[in-house]
Design an enzyme around this catalytic site. Structure first.
Site, PDB file in Angstrom:
ATOM      1  N   GLU A 199      28.118  27.094  16.573  1.00 22.01           N
ATOM      2  CA  GLU A 199      27.200  27.978  17.301  1.00 22.01           C
ATOM      3  C   GLU A 199      27.668  29.431  17.244  1.00 22.01           C
ATOM      4  O   GLU A 199      27.695  30.146  18.251  1.00 22.01           O
ATOM      5  CB  GLU A 199      27.038  27.500  18.744  1.00 22.01           C
ATOM      6  CG  GLU A 199      26.479  26.079  18.815  1.00 22.01           C
ATOM      7  CD  GLU A 199      26.164  25.591  20.219  1.00 22.01           C
ATOM      8  OE1 GLU A 199      26.809  26.037  21.171  1.00 22.01           O
ATOM      9  OE2 GLU A 199      25.241  24.756  20.345  1.00 22.01           O
TER      10      GLU A 199
ATOM     11  N   ASP B 284      23.883  16.337  21.561  1.00 18.29           N
ATOM     12  CA  ASP B 284      24.357  17.315  22.531  1.00 18.29           C
ATOM     13  C   ASP B 284      23.910  16.948  23.948  1.00 18.29           C
ATOM     14  O   ASP B 284      22.965  17.558  24.463  1.00 18.29           O
ATOM     15  CB  ASP B 284      23.806  18.709  22.153  1.00 18.29           C
ATOM     16  CG  ASP B 284      24.386  19.814  23.001  1.00 18.29           C
ATOM     17  OD1 ASP B 284      25.322  19.538  23.769  1.00 18.29           O
ATOM     18  OD2 ASP B 284      23.893  20.953  22.903  1.00 18.29           O
TER      19      ASP B 284
ATOM     20  N   LYS C 123      31.946  14.840  21.948  1.00 16.62           N
ATOM     21  CA  LYS C 123      30.862  14.603  22.924  1.00 16.62           C
ATOM     22  C   LYS C 123      30.427  13.146  22.856  1.00 16.62           C
ATOM     23  O   LYS C 123      30.489  12.526  21.784  1.00 16.62           O
ATOM     24  CB  LYS C 123      29.676  15.518  22.645  1.00 16.62           C
ATOM     25  CG  LYS C 123      29.964  16.981  22.976  1.00 16.62           C
ATOM     26  CD  LYS C 123      28.701  17.848  23.003  1.00 16.62           C
ATOM     27  CE  LYS C 123      29.080  19.290  23.313  1.00 16.62           C
ATOM     28  NZ  LYS C 123      27.942  20.192  23.524  1.00 16.62           N
TER      29      LYS C 123
ATOM     30  N   GLU D 144      34.182  13.748  25.496  1.00 19.47           N
ATOM     31  CA  GLU D 144      33.726  14.856  26.341  1.00 19.47           C
ATOM     32  C   GLU D 144      32.424  14.430  27.004  1.00 19.47           C
ATOM     33  O   GLU D 144      31.427  14.156  26.322  1.00 19.47           O
ATOM     34  CB  GLU D 144      33.520  16.122  25.496  1.00 19.47           C
ATOM     35  CG  GLU D 144      33.020  17.302  26.315  1.00 19.47           C
ATOM     36  CD  GLU D 144      32.862  18.588  25.493  1.00 19.47           C
ATOM     37  OE1 GLU D 144      33.776  18.931  24.716  1.00 19.47           O
ATOM     38  OE2 GLU D 144      31.814  19.241  25.624  1.00 19.47           O
TER      39      GLU D 144
ATOM     40  N   ARG E 195      25.749  27.235  31.713  1.00 19.88           N
ATOM     41  CA  ARG E 195      25.267  25.906  32.138  1.00 19.88           C
ATOM     42  C   ARG E 195      25.893  25.457  33.461  1.00 19.88           C
ATOM     43  O   ARG E 195      26.187  24.280  33.656  1.00 19.88           O
ATOM     44  CB  ARG E 195      25.517  24.841  31.075  1.00 19.88           C
ATOM     45  CG  ARG E 195      25.187  25.262  29.658  1.00 19.88           C
ATOM     46  CD  ARG E 195      23.737  25.554  29.444  1.00 19.88           C
ATOM     47  NE  ARG E 195      23.494  26.018  28.081  1.00 19.88           N
ATOM     48  CZ  ARG E 195      22.352  26.557  27.668  1.00 19.88           C
ATOM     49  NH1 ARG E 195      21.333  26.698  28.505  1.00 19.88           N
ATOM     50  NH2 ARG E 195      22.189  26.938  26.420  1.00 19.88           N
TER      51      ARG E 195
ATOM     52  N   GLU F  56      23.134  19.789  32.407  1.00 18.80           N
ATOM     53  CA  GLU F  56      22.412  20.746  31.570  1.00 18.80           C
ATOM     54  C   GLU F  56      21.039  20.227  31.141  1.00 18.80           C
ATOM     55  O   GLU F  56      20.015  20.824  31.454  1.00 18.80           O
ATOM     56  CB  GLU F  56      23.266  21.076  30.341  1.00 18.80           C
ATOM     57  CG  GLU F  56      22.583  22.020  29.375  1.00 18.80           C
ATOM     58  CD  GLU F  56      23.432  22.315  28.149  1.00 18.80           C
ATOM     59  OE1 GLU F  56      24.593  21.876  28.102  1.00 18.80           O
ATOM     60  OE2 GLU F  56      22.920  22.993  27.237  1.00 18.80           O
TER      61      GLU F  56
HETATM   62  C1  GCV Z   1      29.376  26.227  25.784  1.00 16.13           C
HETATM   63  C2  GCV Z   1      25.414  23.194  24.197  1.00 16.13           C
HETATM   64  C3  GCV Z   1      25.207  24.138  25.335  1.00 16.13           C
HETATM   65  C4  GCV Z   1      26.017  25.397  25.174  1.00 16.13           C
HETATM   66  C5  GCV Z   1      27.482  24.989  25.023  1.00 16.13           C
HETATM   67  C6  GCV Z   1      27.592  24.078  23.819  1.00 16.13           C
HETATM   68  C7  GCV Z   1      28.996  23.550  23.632  1.00 16.13           C
HETATM   69  O1  GCV Z   1      24.843  23.697  23.029  1.00 16.13           O
HETATM   70  O2  GCV Z   1      23.858  24.438  25.447  1.00 16.13           O
HETATM   71  O3  GCV Z   1      25.819  26.188  26.307  1.00 16.13           O
HETATM   72  O4  GCV Z   1      28.291  26.107  24.887  1.00 16.13           O
HETATM   73  O5  GCV Z   1      26.766  22.955  24.007  1.00 16.13           O
HETATM   74  O6  GCV Z   1      29.237  22.438  24.081  1.00 16.13           O
HETATM   75  O7  GCV Z   1      29.821  24.231  23.077  1.00 16.13           O
END
Ligand code: GCV
Length: 860
Positions: A306, A385, A380, A407, A183, A413
């Site tokens: 993830e 997201d 976040k 965050e 990203r 992105e």
């Molecule tokens: C680094 C989102 C982004 C991912 C990122 C993730 C995160 O899903 O698309 O690229 O991964 O957030 O913050 O861990």
């Protein structure tokens, strides 16, 4: 007469400053001020600088002061080691100052990194004192002094004291060791290449300086999707080199670490965080790291998220995982940032009670109080997201006995990937200023994350920066405002979005009032503009959530486990997150906040579809129906985006040519992309709802000719997926060496702009030529680097030929010449009477026309 002279002087000075700039100097340009200002500052600024002490950061502060004064005022300060019997600028920590100049009596209480700027008189002598609790504070103070000069503020009788709002002001970089950046839109990594640290780390030093100028004090140097190699013994010297490059700027290196490291790297049979062997491994590793990098800031960890390794593998909690690594860092003063971005990406979308928004609070609230004091939960801004608009995460109000940090995502992105102008400070302010009413009314999120509300020892702000090697750092000149804005907010979140925009514009483009007014207006409106054409009313960014996160794809966030749903169907739209009938997410907020979101009567329109599922015909607070609002806002957004082109063109000659051209090309592209978004989303909702646009715009495009309905030679009709990304759901692509699509003009004679909507995939550089009869009127290359290999809204873009004289019966022919896997695909041509095509004029004049001359041979 005097006014005329002044004006002439201003124009001359402006012209002298207008040679091309790459943007690499960002907001630290230190351009020469105009003569009147130079005279004033030369009078107010002593000729001597006295750095007190031998510290590395004091040395940087002294160097920066010399550099800034030389650039802006054209003079070189004299460096002395003792306070002289003449006026001087004195730089030092409070301790040093007390020792070297007790007569100054500077006695203030400052937080670490805070500073004072003070004019002190000793008899007739005037001293400018920059003093701080620590060396980093002195550096921050020098940057603040220089900023004042660049902004034209008085430094005559200084008496200022500043302390940062929170101790943590860090950026994260998501750089992979191969040099790519997850990203990232500003080029390759400044740290890594091909599995190793770069040999030339000069950009790391430059970045450290930019960060230091904002008071940012830490930077993680690798992706949170961490490569366990980061902690390998033979790799630590590489990390140490980066720390060395940052050190003169007081920026601490931070590492993203993988919880699975003890097993993957350490060869243990387990990475179970409560296993004593695992704890010992973390301790040995931390000791080893601190021997090489004594000022390491700590670790950031993404676990159980993830696909990353996590404590769930052993039935352990996030607190177990965080504490295992934190205890190894604690003796060295290091911090462990544990990300709250934990969710199940295999959620069953059929179950209407499932909701990804619930995840962070559900995972971490029950663990409040179980984390060690050097653990910080990194949350976040919103519960999903980094979408174009989200409510503040309820987790900010759900941790009383645990440190937290917000965050924020600086890299764009989901917000246009540096191709769309989106100034994010107003979005961040909306979260930081949001009153969480926990423990009581009047508790904004910024107070919670800074640890003020519950008296936590640590807390603050983390920004995902993802700068790269590109000259402009971010992939676009205007996106630098977001990096600047993050740093300024992290230092002082009470600054307004306008104040920050104005500072950044002045520092980046100078003090010309027209430039400042225009750029500030564009910046301040840009989030709303982007939101309007991508996902208003709390729908979130209606993009491909499992792919590139860029172009329109309304259904992509539906029917998949990743859970960014809006539940739009033929009856209505919106995610019911209420306690009464929905997923119950609203219940995670403190009761007074829940009362706002739970009830339709109180829920703000901006977030209504994030919290409620409504019929298309429901009326919002505005009095309009949901569906008409969706239509109207998309048209508003597209119109606002196209006006940025005119706004920017009004600055021609006032901004250096290189950045002027780059920004103009970007804004032209954005204007076209906004139209792709507008058409995609409005047509999707027209089809879903069956309710026509009250203004008659959606589905009716006067002057538009679909490529699939033109006379085709060689071109084949192909469906586009998702269908809403192409006008009529189809395009034509060329499977031969050269193809053409033509039509016969049967409109009135006159001047027209021809706008060709085509697809620029990233698999080659196809060519296009446009003929009217036998005359070539336009030609260009599809050579942009859009994030798309296939035909869709991410690759759809346009080229405008500004003014062509058409007569009835003329044949208009578009020829496409494919290249590589790129098939010179066309969506449509729009033929508009000249004058309705302001943005197109700009494209031809400024971006493409110049390139065309050099890339085509005369025989074309
Ligand atoms: C680094 C989102 C982004 C991912 C990122 C993730 C995160 O899903 O698309 O690229 O991964 O957030 O913050 O861990």
């Amino acid at each position: 007469m005097r006014a005329v002279k002044l004006w002439a002087a201003f124009v001359l000075l402006a012209a002298a400053n207008l040679e091309g700039e790459t943007g690499q100097r960002a907001w630290l340009r230190y351009s020469r001020l105009d003569d009147a200002e130079v005279r004033t500052y030369r009078k107010d600024l002593p000729a001597v600088v006295v750095p007190l002490g031998q510290g590395l950061l004091i040395h940087s502060a002294q160097g920066e002061l010399l550099r800034g004064v030389r650039g802006m005022l054209g003079q070189t300060l004299r460096v002395e080691s003792k306070v002289p019997p003449e006026g001087a600028i004195v730089l030092g920590t409070l301790d040093e100052l007390r020792r070297a100049a007790p007569q100054f009596h500077v006695a203030v209480r400052l937080a670490p990194d805070g500073y004072v700027l003070k004019t002190i008189y000793a008899g007739k002598l005037r001293y400018t004192v920059v003093a701080a609790a620590n060396e980093r504070g002195v550096l921050c103070g020098v940057f603040a002094l220089l900023r004042k000069i660049a902004l034209g503020q008085s430094i005559h009788g200084l008496d200022e004291k500043e302390s940062p709002y929170a101790p943590i002001r860090w950026v994260n970089q998501w750089d992979n060791l191969d040099g790519s950046i997850e990203r990232g839109y500003g080029g390759r990594s400044i740290f890594w290449d091909d599995g190793h640290v770069r040999s030339d780390l000069s950009r790391v030093g430059d970045f450290g300086r930019l960060l230091a100028s904002l008071g940012v004090n830490g930077c993680s140097i690798n992706n949170v999707n961490a490569d366990s190699r980061m902690l390998a013994s033979d790799f630590i010297p590489e990390v140490a080199r980066i720390a060395e490059a940052f050190r003169p700027w007081g920026v601490q290196v931070v590492l993203a670490v993988d919880l699975g490291s003890p097993k993957i790297l350490g060869g243990l049979e387990t990475f179970d965080p409560v296993d004593p062997q695992v704890a010992a491994w973390w301790k040995t590793k931390a000791d080893e790291l601190y021997r090489a990098v004594p000022d390491l800031g700590g670790f950031v960890m993404k676990a159980d998220s993830e696909g990353r390794a996590g404590p769930s593998a052993y039935g352990r909690t996030h607190a177990d995982a965080a504490n295992a690594a934190a205890r190894a860092l604690a003796p060295h003063g290091g911090l462990l940032f544990y990300r709250a971005f934990v969710y199940d990406h295999h959620l069953d979308w059929r179950n209407l009670k499932n909701d990804r928004a619930l995840a962070a609070y559900d995972n971490f609230h029950p663990l409040d109080g179980q984390f060690d004091s050097n653990v910080v939960i990194q949350i976040k801004n919103g519960p999903i997201d980094f979408q174009v608009r989200e409510p503040a995460s309820p987790l900010f109000g759900g941790l009383r006995k645990t440190n937290q940090a917000v965050e924020l995502q600086i890299t764009q992105e989901y917000t246009g990937q540096s191709r769309h102008l989106v100034y994010l400070v107003p979005m961040w302010k909306a979260t930081l200023d949001f009153d969480m009413r926990e423990p009581r009314a009047g508790t904004p999120v910024k107070a919670l994350v800074a640890g003020k509300a519950f008296d936590r020892p640590e807390g603050g702000f983390v920004g995902v920066a993802n700068v790269g090697l590109d000259d402009d750092w971010m992939g676009s000149q205007l996106s630098q405002a977001n990096l600047y804005g993050f740093g300024r907010l992290a230092w002082n979140p009470d600054l307004s979005a306008r104040q920050i925009a104005e500072e950044w514009t002045r520092l980046g483009f100078g003090n010309d009032p027209k430039v400042v007014a225009t750029v500030v207006r564009m910046l301040l409106g840009s989030w709303r503009t982007y939101e309007n054409y991508t996902g208003p009313l709390g729908l979130q960014t209606l993009t491909d959530v499992t792919g590139n996160h860029y172009g329109p794809a309304v259904e992509a966030s539906e029917r998949n486990g990743w859970g960014q749903w809006h539940r739009a169907d033929e009856r209505g739209v919106g995610m019911d997150r209420t306690v009464a009938t929905g997923t119950g997410f609203v219940g995670q907020y403190p009761a007074p906040v829940a009362a706002i979101y739970e009830s339709l009567a109180n829920c703000p329109d901006d977030l209504v579809l994030f919290f409620h599922h409504l019929p298309y015909t429901a009326r919002l607070h505005s009095g309009k129906t949901v569906i008409q609002t969706i239509y109207d806002l998309h048209y508003d957004g597209e119109r606002a985006a196209s006006e940025y082109v005119n706004d920017w063109e009004s600055l021609r000659g006032r901004v250096d040519s290189q950045r002027y051209d780059q920004v103009l090309a970007q804004l032209n592209y954005q204007a076209g992309a906004a139209e792709v978004w507008r058409d995609a989303v409005t047509n999707w909702f027209l089809r879903a709802s069956g309710i026509a646009d009250g203004e008659g715009r959606v589905g009716r495009y006067p002057g538009r000719f679909e490529a699939e309905k033109m006379r085709l030679e060689g071109y084949m009709v192909t469906p586009v997926t998702p269908w809403e990304d192409a006008s009529g759901g189809q395009a034509v692509e060329c499977l031969e060496k050269r193809c053409s699509a033509s039509l016969t003009w049967d409109g009135a004679a006159g001047w027209y702009a021809l706008r060709v909507q085509y697809f620029d995939q990233n698999k080659g550089v196809s060519r296009f030529l446009v003929w009217v009869g036998n005359q070539l009127v336009g030609k260009w290359l599809a050579d942009d680097h859009l994030p798309a290999a296939k035909l869709d809204g991410s690759s759809s873009t346009r080229h405008t030929i500004a003014a062509v004289a058409l007569r009835p019966g003329d044949e208009i022919r578009i020829e496409g010449v494919p290249d590589g896997g790129e098939l010179a695909a066309i969506d449509y041509i729009e033929i508009q009477p000249r004058g309705r095509e302001a943005t197109g004029t700009a494209i031809l004049r400024h971006s493409r026309a110049v390139r065309l001359r050099s890339v085509f041979t005369p025989s074309d």
